[in-house]
Design a protein around this motif. Sequence first.
Motif, mmCIF file in Angstrom:
data_model
loop_
_atom_site.group_PDB
_atom_site.id
_atom_site.type_symbol
_atom_site.label_atom_id
_atom_site.label_comp_id
_atom_site.label_asym_id
_atom_site.label_seq_id
_atom_site.Cartn_x
_atom_site.Cartn_y
_atom_site.Cartn_z
ATOM 1 N N GLY A 98 29.112 44.372 42.203
ATOM 2 C CA GLY A 98 30.519 44.877 41.645
ATOM 3 C C GLY A 98 31.517 44.645 42.962
ATOM 4 O O GLY A 98 32.745 45.236 42.961
ATOM 5 N N GLU A 99 31.050 43.784 43.784
ATOM 6 C CA GLU A 99 32.059 43.265 44.865
ATOM 7 C C GLU A 99 32.208 41.859 45.296
ATOM 8 O O GLU A 99 32.608 41.621 46.325
ATOM 9 N N SER A 100 32.190 40.995 44.153
ATOM 10 C CA SER A 100 32.404 39.749 44.352
ATOM 11 C C SER A 100 33.670 39.443 44.663
ATOM 12 O O SER A 100 34.723 39.962 43.934
ATOM 13 N N GLU A 101 34.160 38.870 45.741
ATOM 14 C CA GLU A 101 35.313 38.712 46.120
ATOM 15 C C GLU A 101 36.406 38.154 45.111
ATOM 16 O O GLU A 101 37.399 38.471 44.899
ATOM 17 N N GLU A 102 35.978 37.077 44.649
ATOM 18 C CA GLU A 102 36.796 36.263 43.666
ATOM 19 C C GLU A 102 37.101 37.055 42.557
ATOM 20 O O GLU A 102 38.364 37.008 42.027
ATOM 21 N N LEU A 103 36.332 38.102 42.112
ATOM 22 C CA LEU A 103 36.501 39.114 40.940
ATOM 23 C C LEU A 103 37.476 39.984 41.591
ATOM 24 O O LEU A 103 38.230 40.578 40.693
ATOM 25 N N LYS A 104 37.007 40.714 42.664
ATOM 26 C CA LYS A 104 38.074 41.651 43.269
ATOM 27 C C LYS A 104 39.488 41.308 43.282
ATOM 28 O O LYS A 104 40.363 42.132 43.151
ATOM 29 N N SER A 105 39.642 39.880 43.700
ATOM 30 C CA SER A 105 41.106 39.756 43.721
ATOM 31 C C SER A 105 41.851 39.747 42.362
ATOM 32 O O SER A 105 42.891 39.846 42.201
ATOM 33 N N LEU A 106 40.965 39.443 41.326
ATOM 34 C CA LEU A 106 41.601 39.384 40.072
ATOM 35 C C LEU A 106 41.741 40.816 39.159
ATOM 36 O O LEU A 106 42.733 40.945 38.322
ATOM 37 N N LEU A 107 41.160 41.809 39.822
ATOM 38 C CA LEU A 107 41.060 43.044 38.975
ATOM 39 C C LEU A 107 42.434 43.756 39.144
ATOM 40 O O LEU A 107 42.851 44.148 38.007
ATOM 41 N N PRO A 108 43.365 43.695 40.221
ATOM 42 C CA PRO A 108 44.692 44.361 40.131
ATOM 43 C C PRO A 108 45.647 43.640 39.184
ATOM 44 O O PRO A 108 46.421 44.324 38.487
ATOM 45 N N HIS A 109 45.377 42.304 39.102
ATOM 46 C CA HIS A 109 46.200 41.627 38.076
ATOM 47 C C HIS A 109 45.696 41.797 36.662
ATOM 48 O O HIS A 109 46.878 42.110 35.925
ATOM 49 N N LEU A 110 44.764 42.250 36.468
ATOM 50 C CA LEU A 110 44.258 42.621 34.755
ATOM 51 C C LEU A 110 44.938 44.171 34.751
ATOM 52 O O LEU A 110 45.561 44.320 33.511
#
Length: 320
Positions: A98-110
């Motif tokens: 739940g902490e993948s950096e690439e994924l974390k960067s995307l979450l706020p934009h979703l």
Amino acid sequence: MDFIKIAQEVLLTEAQELKRASNNISNEITKAVELISSAKGKLIVTGVGKSGLVGGKLAATFASTGTSSFFLHPTEAMHGDLGMISKGDIVLAISYSGESEELKSLLPHLKRFDIPLIAMAKDKNSTLGSFSDIFLDISIDKEACPLDIAPTSSTTLTMALGDALAVCLMKHKNFAKEDFASFHPGGSLGKQLFVKVDDLLQKENLPIVPCGTNLKDAITIMNSGRLGSAIVVDQQNKVVGLLSDGDLRRAMLNDDFSLDIKVDTIATKNPKTIKNKDLLASDALKIIEDFKIQLLLVVDDEDKIIGVLHIHKLVEAGIK
């Protein structure tokens, strides 16, 4: 080193994790089904590393079972492909930690685009979990890896839970075999699910003989048909029998055998018939195998012959 035992232990470890997870399924799966099935857009699956590979497979499974879906790599999303996500879409994000950096960067934009987020992770309190609208737990007690490091049990569970979600959606949509066939028109799978009896049916030059025909004439018609059989019909042209090579051989063993006997006295009475020419060819093959016959007769509602389906025709077409 006992590699058989090691392999067995791996399978048992992963099976135990699947069983444990099955006992812990929550109402979140129901929420996910309802959200996806009511969406006007697509289901977009994302993840990196092993989770991304699993996600790619799940997107393909969703797409082939009636849920419009594709895989989007989070890094590519952050470099222009975010435009592939539209209002009405739903994102299924996968990250065991739940902490993948690439994924974390995307979450706020979703969140900025108000895109509903379904998360698959081990911890609801992880970054991915905290951003999610629906959380699917993929936590495990033990990886099958002897170091308890390499994703093994966790990726198996992720794949299985994704498959479970896809099947739930299929059930919810009453997704039938015919629907599946429409998404798989090519290859071996397409043949099993798309080719119908009518596509392979022989309708012309059928070896048909009326009741009362003598055996000699029936054999002549039988040979001309090149099916190894002759179809026996009554005065209303209704199918009443089928003369096969086997019937002939058995009759020839009788002391009173004569070529002048009537064909309907030795033909098999009430042969197997079907009335649905739109039946899948694969289902017709199962009937042929179950009844241990070579020729399946297709008749109309009045039992008049429409055509015949020979097992050789099914084999030639690649139906299994």
